[in-house]
Write a protein that holds these residues in place. Structure first.
Motif, PDB file in Angstrom:
ATOM      1  N   MET A   1    -125.298  82.086  22.706  1.00 56.27           N
ATOM      2  CA  MET A   1    -124.926  81.635  21.382  1.00 56.27           C
ATOM      3  C   MET A   1    -124.720  80.134  21.376  1.00 56.27           C
ATOM      4  O   MET A   1    -125.145  79.456  20.462  1.00 56.27           O
ATOM      5  CB  MET A   1    -123.660  82.346  20.928  1.00 56.27           C
ATOM      6  N   ALA A   2    -124.110  79.635  22.377  1.00 55.11           N
ATOM      7  CA  ALA A   2    -123.759  78.216  22.388  1.00 55.11           C
ATOM      8  C   ALA A   2    -124.987  77.320  22.283  1.00 55.11           C
ATOM      9  O   ALA A   2    -124.951  76.319  21.575  1.00 55.11           O
ATOM     10  CB  ALA A   2    -122.964  77.886  23.639  1.00 55.11           C
ATOM     11  N   LEU A   3    -126.059  77.690  22.955  1.00 52.42           N
ATOM     12  CA  LEU A   3    -127.252  76.848  22.927  1.00 52.42           C
ATOM     13  C   LEU A   3    -127.867  76.801  21.535  1.00 52.42           C
ATOM     14  O   LEU A   3    -128.179  75.728  21.024  1.00 52.42           O
ATOM     15  CB  LEU A   3    -128.282  77.320  23.949  1.00 52.42           C
ATOM     16  N   LEU A   4    -128.047  77.954  20.898  1.00 45.41           N
ATOM     17  CA  LEU A   4    -128.632  77.965  19.554  1.00 45.41           C
ATOM     18  C   LEU A   4    -127.743  77.234  18.555  1.00 45.41           C
ATOM     19  O   LEU A   4    -128.232  76.464  17.729  1.00 45.41           O
ATOM     20  CB  LEU A   4    -128.865  79.399  19.074  1.00 45.41           C
ATOM     21  N   SER A   5    -126.456  77.454  18.617  1.00 38.43           N
ATOM     22  CA  SER A   5    -125.537  76.762  17.705  1.00 38.43           C
ATOM     23  C   SER A   5    -125.551  75.266  17.957  1.00 38.43           C
ATOM     24  O   SER A   5    -125.536  74.469  17.014  1.00 38.43           O
ATOM     25  CB  SER A   5    -124.108  77.293  17.865  1.00 38.43           C
ATOM     26  N   SER A   6    -125.611  74.893  19.211  1.00 39.52           N
ATOM     27  CA  SER A   6    -125.673  73.475  19.564  1.00 39.52           C
ATOM     28  C   SER A   6    -126.948  72.840  19.039  1.00 39.52           C
ATOM     29  O   SER A   6    -126.922  71.735  18.477  1.00 39.52           O
ATOM     30  CB  SER A   6    -125.583  73.322  21.084  1.00 39.52           C
ATOM     31  N   ARG A   7    -128.058  73.537  19.192  1.00 37.08           N
ATOM     32  CA  ARG A   7    -129.338  73.019  18.696  1.00 37.08           C
ATOM     33  C   ARG A   7    -129.333  72.912  17.170  1.00 37.08           C
ATOM     34  O   ARG A   7    -129.837  71.948  16.607  1.00 37.08           O
ATOM     35  CB  ARG A   7    -130.491  73.917  19.133  1.00 37.08           C
ATOM     36  N   ALA A   8    -128.760  73.915  16.508  1.00 45.10           N
ATOM     37  CA  ALA A   8    -128.684  73.885  15.046  1.00 45.10           C
ATOM     38  C   ALA A   8    -127.852  72.692  14.578  1.00 45.10           C
ATOM     39  O   ALA A   8    -128.230  71.991  13.640  1.00 45.10           O
ATOM     40  CB  ALA A   8    -128.093  75.187  14.515  1.00 45.10           C
ATOM     41  N   SER A   9    -126.742  72.438  15.256  1.00 44.34           N
ATOM     42  CA  SER A   9    -125.903  71.287  14.895  1.00 44.34           C
ATOM     43  C   SER A   9    -126.631  69.977  15.146  1.00 44.34           C
ATOM     44  O   SER A   9    -126.563  69.051  14.327  1.00 44.34           O
ATOM     45  CB  SER A   9    -124.598  71.312  15.689  1.00 44.34           C
ATOM     46  N   SER A  10    -127.319  69.897  16.254  1.00 44.71           N
ATOM     47  CA  SER A  10    -128.078  68.688  16.579  1.00 44.71           C
ATOM     48  C   SER A  10    -129.173  68.438  15.544  1.00 44.71           C
ATOM     49  O   SER A  10    -129.336  67.312  15.056  1.00 44.71           O
ATOM     50  CB  SER A  10    -128.687  68.820  17.974  1.00 44.71           C
ATOM     51  N   LEU A  11    -129.905  69.486  15.210  1.00 38.56           N
ATOM     52  CA  LEU A  11    -130.956  69.357  14.198  1.00 38.56           C
ATOM     53  C   LEU A  11    -130.373  68.973  12.845  1.00 38.56           C
ATOM     54  O   LEU A  11    -130.947  68.161  12.117  1.00 38.56           O
ATOM     55  CB  LEU A  11    -131.743  70.654  14.073  1.00 38.56           C
ATOM     56  N   ALA A  23    -139.030  63.884  -3.043  1.00 38.14           N
ATOM     57  CA  ALA A  23    -138.926  65.293  -3.428  1.00 38.14           C
ATOM     58  C   ALA A  23    -139.116  66.229  -2.228  1.00 38.14           C
ATOM     59  O   ALA A  23    -138.405  67.226  -2.094  1.00 38.14           O
ATOM     60  CB  ALA A  23    -139.940  65.615  -4.516  1.00 38.14           C
ATOM     61  N   ASP A  24    -140.077  65.920  -1.370  1.00 37.33           N
ATOM     62  CA  ASP A  24    -140.301  66.763  -0.188  1.00 37.33           C
ATOM     63  C   ASP A  24    -139.088  66.757   0.723  1.00 37.33           C
ATOM     64  O   ASP A  24    -138.726  67.786   1.299  1.00 37.33           O
ATOM     65  CB  ASP A  24    -141.528  66.309   0.589  1.00 37.33           C
ATOM     66  N   ASP A  25    -138.460  65.602   0.848  1.00 29.33           N
ATOM     67  CA  ASP A  25    -137.251  65.479   1.658  1.00 29.33           C
ATOM     68  C   ASP A  25    -136.167  66.405   1.117  1.00 29.33           C
ATOM     69  O   ASP A  25    -135.560  67.170   1.854  1.00 29.33           O
ATOM     70  CB  ASP A  25    -136.776  64.014   1.638  1.00 29.33           C
ATOM     71  N   GLU A  26    -135.943  66.353  -0.164  1.00 36.44           N
ATOM     72  CA  GLU A  26    -134.904  67.178  -0.778  1.00 36.44           C
ATOM     73  C   GLU A  26    -135.210  68.662  -0.614  1.00 36.44           C
ATOM     74  O   GLU A  26    -134.313  69.445  -0.281  1.00 36.44           O
ATOM     75  CB  GLU A  26    -134.760  66.824  -2.249  1.00 36.44           C
ATOM     76  N   LEU A  27    -136.458  69.037  -0.824  1.00 34.43           N
ATOM     77  CA  LEU A  27    -136.831  70.443  -0.667  1.00 34.43           C
ATOM     78  C   LEU A  27    -136.648  70.920   0.770  1.00 34.43           C
ATOM     79  O   LEU A  27    -136.144  72.021   1.007  1.00 34.43           O
ATOM     80  CB  LEU A  27    -138.282  70.662  -1.110  1.00 34.43           C
ATOM     81  N   PHE A  28    -137.060  70.092   1.727  1.00 31.91           N
ATOM     82  CA  PHE A  28    -136.915  70.493   3.121  1.00 31.91           C
ATOM     83  C   PHE A  28    -135.446  70.613   3.504  1.00 31.91           C
ATOM     84  O   PHE A  28    -135.039  71.577   4.153  1.00 31.91           O
ATOM     85  CB  PHE A  28    -137.610  69.515   4.068  1.00 31.91           C
ATOM     86  N   ARG A  29    -134.643  69.647   3.110  1.00 30.31           N
ATOM     87  CA  ARG A  29    -133.205  69.702   3.447  1.00 30.31           C
ATOM     88  C   ARG A  29    -132.550  70.928   2.830  1.00 30.31           C
ATOM     89  O   ARG A  29    -131.715  71.577   3.462  1.00 30.31           O
ATOM     90  CB  ARG A  29    -132.508  68.423   3.003  1.00 30.31           C
ATOM     91  N   GLN A  30    -132.935  71.254   1.598  1.00 33.56           N
ATOM     92  CA  GLN A  30    -132.391  72.456   0.967  1.00 33.56           C
ATOM     93  C   GLN A  30    -132.845  73.712   1.716  1.00 33.56           C
ATOM     94  O   GLN A  30    -132.048  74.630   1.932  1.00 33.56           O
ATOM     95  CB  GLN A  30    -132.825  72.536  -0.499  1.00 33.56           C
ATOM     96  N   ASP A  31    -134.109  73.746   2.109  1.00 33.98           N
ATOM     97  CA  ASP A  31    -134.634  74.892   2.849  1.00 33.98           C
ATOM     98  C   ASP A  31    -133.959  75.004   4.213  1.00 33.98           C
ATOM     99  O   ASP A  31    -133.606  76.102   4.657  1.00 33.98           O
ATOM    100  CB  ASP A  31    -136.150  74.767   3.000  1.00 33.98           C
ATOM    101  N   TRP A  32    -133.756  73.885   4.869  1.00 32.25           N
ATOM    102  CA  TRP A  32    -133.069  73.873   6.160  1.00 32.25           C
ATOM    103  C   TRP A  32    -131.651  74.421   6.002  1.00 32.25           C
ATOM    104  O   TRP A  32    -131.252  75.326   6.717  1.00 32.25           O
ATOM    105  CB  TRP A  32    -133.038  72.463   6.754  1.00 32.25           C
ATOM    106  N   SER A  33    -130.921  73.858   5.043  1.00 37.19           N
ATOM    107  CA  SER A  33    -129.519  74.248   4.863  1.00 37.19           C
ATOM    108  C   SER A  33    -129.363  75.668   4.331  1.00 37.19           C
ATOM    109  O   SER A  33    -128.422  76.370   4.716  1.00 37.19           O
ATOM    110  CB  SER A  33    -128.816  73.282   3.908  1.00 37.19           C
ATOM    111  N   GLY A  34    -130.269  76.079   3.464  1.00 38.20           N
ATOM    112  CA  GLY A  34    -130.143  77.390   2.838  1.00 38.20           C
ATOM    113  C   GLY A  34    -130.799  78.528   3.583  1.00 38.20           C
ATOM    114  O   GLY A  34    -130.398  79.684   3.409  1.00 38.20           O
TER     115      GLY A  34
END
Length: 58
Positions: A1-11, A23-34
């Motif tokens: 778990m620690a590795l995946l959570s660490s990678r997610a936080s880093s990303l 617009a692409d930036d906003e869409l990607f960030r929303q897709d990443w976060s959501g």
């Protein structure tokens, strides 16, 4: 778990600080976060649960 959570936080940090704008930036960030980050966190939690079961703690 620690590795995946660490990678997610880093990303998360890298994605939020990326100089990409528009617009692409906003869409990607929303897709990443959501979608993508929650999926990684769920996978990390599931793996941690499997490890607990494997070790007889579940």
């Amino acid at each position: 778990m620690a590795l995946l959570s660490s990678r997610a936080s880093s990303l998360q940090g890298q994605i939020q600080s990326a100089p990409w704008k528009g617009a692409d930036d906003e869409l990607f960030r929303q897709d990443w976060s959501g979608n993508h980050r929650p999926s990684l966190e769920r996978a990390a939690a599931a793996e941690a649960h499997r490890q607990e079961l494997k070790q007889g703690r579940g």
